[in-house]
Write a protein that holds these residues in place. Structure first.
Motif, PDB file in Angstrom:
ATOM      1  N   PRO A  18       0.771  -1.062  -0.148  1.00  0.00           N
ATOM      2  CA  PRO A  18      -0.115   0.183   0.080  1.00  0.00           C
ATOM      3  C   PRO A  18       0.813   1.490  -0.109  1.00  0.00           C
ATOM      4  O   PRO A  18       0.394   2.364  -0.757  1.00  0.00           O
ATOM      5  N   LEU A  19       2.060   1.300   0.722  1.00  0.00           N
ATOM      6  CA  LEU A  19       3.192   2.125   1.084  1.00  0.00           C
ATOM      7  C   LEU A  19       3.719   2.855  -1.130  1.00  0.00           C
ATOM      8  O   LEU A  19       3.503   3.709  -1.064  1.00  0.00           O
ATOM      9  N   GLN A  20       3.493   1.613  -1.065  1.00  0.00           N
ATOM     10  CA  GLN A  20       4.449   1.652  -2.881  1.00  0.00           C
ATOM     11  C   GLN A  20       3.681   2.458  -3.995  1.00  0.00           C
ATOM     12  O   GLN A  20       3.855   2.994  -4.763  1.00  0.00           O
ATOM     13  N   ASP A  23       2.909   6.253  -3.876  1.00  0.00           N
ATOM     14  CA  ASP A  23       4.132   7.002  -4.768  1.00  0.00           C
ATOM     15  C   ASP A  23       3.567   6.740  -6.228  1.00  0.00           C
ATOM     16  O   ASP A  23       4.401   8.441  -6.737  1.00  0.00           O
ATOM     17  N   SER A  24       2.817   6.909  -6.187  1.00  0.00           N
ATOM     18  CA  SER A  24       1.899   7.239  -7.693  1.00  0.00           C
ATOM     19  C   SER A  24       1.079   8.082  -7.494  1.00  0.00           C
ATOM     20  O   SER A  24      -0.136   7.496  -7.678  1.00  0.00           O
ATOM     21  N   GLY A  25       1.011   9.046  -8.746  1.00  0.00           N
ATOM     22  CA  GLY A  25       0.213   9.364  -8.799  1.00  0.00           C
ATOM     23  C   GLY A  25      -0.829  10.474  -7.407  1.00  0.00           C
ATOM     24  O   GLY A  25      -2.015  10.791  -8.210  1.00  0.00           O
ATOM     25  N   PHE A  26       0.444  10.829  -6.706  1.00  0.00           N
ATOM     26  CA  PHE A  26      -0.671  11.244  -5.138  1.00  0.00           C
ATOM     27  C   PHE A  26      -0.082  12.895  -5.783  1.00  0.00           C
ATOM     28  O   PHE A  26      -1.059  13.456  -4.988  1.00  0.00           O
ATOM     29  N   LYS A 188      -9.205  13.260  -6.003  1.00  0.00           N
ATOM     30  CA  LYS A 188      -8.545  12.856  -4.249  1.00  0.00           C
ATOM     31  C   LYS A 188     -10.430  13.224  -4.262  1.00  0.00           C
ATOM     32  O   LYS A 188     -10.614  12.489  -3.671  1.00  0.00           O
ATOM     33  N   PHE A 189     -10.729  13.859  -4.877  1.00  0.00           N
ATOM     34  CA  PHE A 189     -12.112  14.166  -4.419  1.00  0.00           C
ATOM     35  C   PHE A 189     -13.046  12.961  -4.322  1.00  0.00           C
ATOM     36  O   PHE A 189     -13.328  12.157  -3.739  1.00  0.00           O
TER      37      PHE A 189
ATOM     38  N   ALA B 129      -8.174  11.435   5.597  1.00  0.00           N
ATOM     39  CA  ALA B 129      -8.303  11.874   4.013  1.00  0.00           C
ATOM     40  C   ALA B 129      -6.803  11.804   3.398  1.00  0.00           C
ATOM     41  O   ALA B 129      -5.864  11.618   2.700  1.00  0.00           O
ATOM     42  N   GLN B 130      -6.378  13.473   4.234  1.00  0.00           N
ATOM     43  CA  GLN B 130      -5.120  13.557   3.326  1.00  0.00           C
ATOM     44  C   GLN B 130      -3.860  12.755   3.254  1.00  0.00           C
ATOM     45  O   GLN B 130      -3.132  12.994   2.503  1.00  0.00           O
ATOM     46  N   ALA B 131      -3.776  11.958   4.219  1.00  0.00           N
ATOM     47  CA  ALA B 131      -2.657  10.865   4.303  1.00  0.00           C
ATOM     48  C   ALA B 131      -2.944   9.848   3.061  1.00  0.00           C
ATOM     49  O   ALA B 131      -2.163   8.643   3.264  1.00  0.00           O
ATOM     50  N   ASN B 132      -4.239   9.707   3.818  1.00  0.00           N
ATOM     51  CA  ASN B 132      -4.535   7.679   3.247  1.00  0.00           C
ATOM     52  C   ASN B 132      -5.386   7.759   1.681  1.00  0.00           C
ATOM     53  O   ASN B 132      -5.620   6.859   1.664  1.00  0.00           O
ATOM     54  N   TRP B 133      -5.479   8.889   1.273  1.00  0.00           N
ATOM     55  CA  TRP B 133      -6.380   8.603   0.371  1.00  0.00           C
ATOM     56  C   TRP B 133      -6.188   7.537  -1.368  1.00  0.00           C
ATOM     57  O   TRP B 133      -6.731   7.421  -1.529  1.00  0.00           O
ATOM     58  N   ILE B 134      -5.409   7.831  -1.603  1.00  0.00           N
ATOM     59  CA  ILE B 134      -4.403   7.058  -2.552  1.00  0.00           C
ATOM     60  C   ILE B 134      -4.211   5.881  -2.219  1.00  0.00           C
ATOM     61  O   ILE B 134      -4.079   5.007  -3.301  1.00  0.00           O
ATOM     62  N   LYS B 135      -4.437   5.883  -1.356  1.00  0.00           N
ATOM     63  CA  LYS B 135      -4.806   3.558  -1.461  1.00  0.00           C
ATOM     64  C   LYS B 135      -5.554   3.072  -1.614  1.00  0.00           C
ATOM     65  O   LYS B 135      -5.650   1.810  -1.748  1.00  0.00           O
TER      66      LYS B 135
END
Lengths: 287, 139
Positions: A18-20, A23-26, A188-189, B129-135
């Motif tokens: 999940p951490l990896q 790194d992409s598209g953030f 993001k939304f 959300a700021q830290a975790n949305w990408i997951k």
């Protein structure tokens, strides 16, 4: 021994996945809309290997056979049919200055739905079709229409109808980083949890697509915007995508943005880019 | 083989220990026993009361009700400014103000406490959300 060590290694690596992924598209430096679009298609190909990508324009009806059958019966006498005709009349009615909507749009407003929303460099914002319709009215001295339903949905329906089967081709201009930022904000939304029920759009329409919430089956994110505006049986009339956005937020007990607020326009920009390559099939009918 | 087993056990145990934060202990006790229950965390005793419930546990006076409502309004503005306001909070604030007007200060305190709780958790949700949305994004 080697096997066990290998398993442990795989297990440890999987903890880091999940951490990896994070790194992409953030951020603006790493976001890649085309990679996002392909990854979304891959997600659905893996989850529903027998469903063709082009069928996702039909939303939940591409995934659930029973719903598909009911929908086909509805489509025999489409509930949005009269709205298209009314929309055509409204579209061609001249403003007080004698001009019409056709004067505001490329190709006289016919067959252009697939180009919306687009990034307007001059104004530095995303413009949806409904936004452009009201902008046209105001430029010609008329009052803007209400965003959620009524005439704006009818005009939008007519314009979508003239664009049926045209392929969505949303552009994110390379020469203006604000456009990419708008896309990223929309992304993001979509993935951000909100409201008392702590739900994101993705919870229902990505991970939760075709998984029952009480009696309803949420539609897939891929192709979700291609068939708007929509005649919803629940509404009993035609409504815009942003009306639905607001309703979704209320359902998750989040205070929604106003229709056509920047956040919703960016969300539509992201979602429509995700449907690039699919065809316009609006207006649509949904439960 | 033994070394591998020890490594696995160490990884799993360290995660289990790290997982027991105060908030986790509070949430678990609150979910199991409701409000006002005592629970232990790292050798100390705590109560399963949200901070807003403690704030509302004061004399039901007009001044106290107005003070808590003011705090709740400010907390809700803070969460609204970052776009994470919850749907029912505005109504709770309105009802709290109406209860003050009607002289029902106990009701006003309870409603303001609920609203402030909504706002506080909404703001925490924003931070998460700021830290975790990408997951959740397919890669």
């Amino acid at each position: 021994m080697r096997i066990i060590t290998g398993l442990v290694t795989v297990g440890m690596l999987s903890l880091g996945l999940p951490l990896q992924a994070a790194d992409s598209g953030f951020n603006l430096e790493t976001v890649n809309p085309e990679a996002d679009r392909l990854a979304l298609q891959a997600f659905y190909k893996k989850r529903y290997p027998d469903v063709k990508i082009e069928d996702y324009v039909n939303g939940i009806y591409a995934l659930d056979a029973e719903s598909h059958e009911q929908w086909q019966e509805i489509e025999e006498f489409p509930p949005y049919e009269f709205s298209i005709e009314e929309g055509e009349v409204l579209f061609n009615a001249p403003f007080a200055n004698g001009k019409t909507y056709a004067d505001c749009f490329e190709n006289g407003g016919i067959g252009i739905r697939q180009n919306f929303p687009y990034w307007d460099k001059e104004d530095g914002t995303v413009k949806t079709l409904e936004y452009a319709i009201n902008e046209c009215r105001e430029d010609n001295g008329d009052k803007p229409l209400k965003w959620g339903k009524g005439d704006i949905a009818r005009i939008s329906a007519y314009m979508a109808w003239t664009s049926r089967d045209n392929v969505f081709e949303i552009q994110i201009p390379q020469d203006d980083s604000r456009a990419l930022q708008a896309y990223l904000d929309g992304k993001k939304f979509f993935y951000t949890k909100r409201g008392q029920l702590n739900l994101s759009c993705a919870n229902c329409h990505l991970q939760g697509s075709n998984i029952r919430i009480r009696a309803d089956l949420p539609g897939p994110m891929l192709g979700q915007v291609t068939h708007w505006p929509v005649f919803r049986s629940k509404w009993g009339n035609l409504g815009t995508l942003h009306r639905r956005y607001a309703g979704c937020h209320r359902d998750s007990r989040s205070k929604p943005l106003k229709p056509q607020a920047e956040g919703f326009r960016n969300l539509e920009y992201f979602q429509t880019y995700m449907s690039n390559g699919l065809v316009v099939n609006g207006p649509g009918a949904r439960k | 083989m033994k070394k591998v087993m020890i490594l696995c056990a160490a990884v799993l145990f360290s995660q289990a220990v790290a997982a027991e934060t105060y908030q986790d202990a509070f949430n678990k006790a609150r979910a199991m026993y409701g409000k006002g229950h005592e629970f232990q965390w790292q050798g100390k005793t705590y109560q399963t009361l949200h901070e807003e419930e403690i704030e509302a546990d004061v004399d039901a006076t007009e001044a106290n009700a107005k003070a808590l409502l003011e705090k709740a309004v400010a907390a809700n503005k803070k969460v609204a400014d970052v776009g994470f306001e919850w749907k029912l909070t505005g109504g709770l604030l309105k009802q709290s103000a109406q209860a003050i007007d009607a002289g029902d200060y106990r009701k006003a305190l309870d409603l303001a406490a609920q609203a402030k709780y909504h706002a506080r958790i909404g703001f925490a949700q924003y931070g998460y959300a700021q830290a975790n949305w990408i997951k959740a994004v397919p890669q």
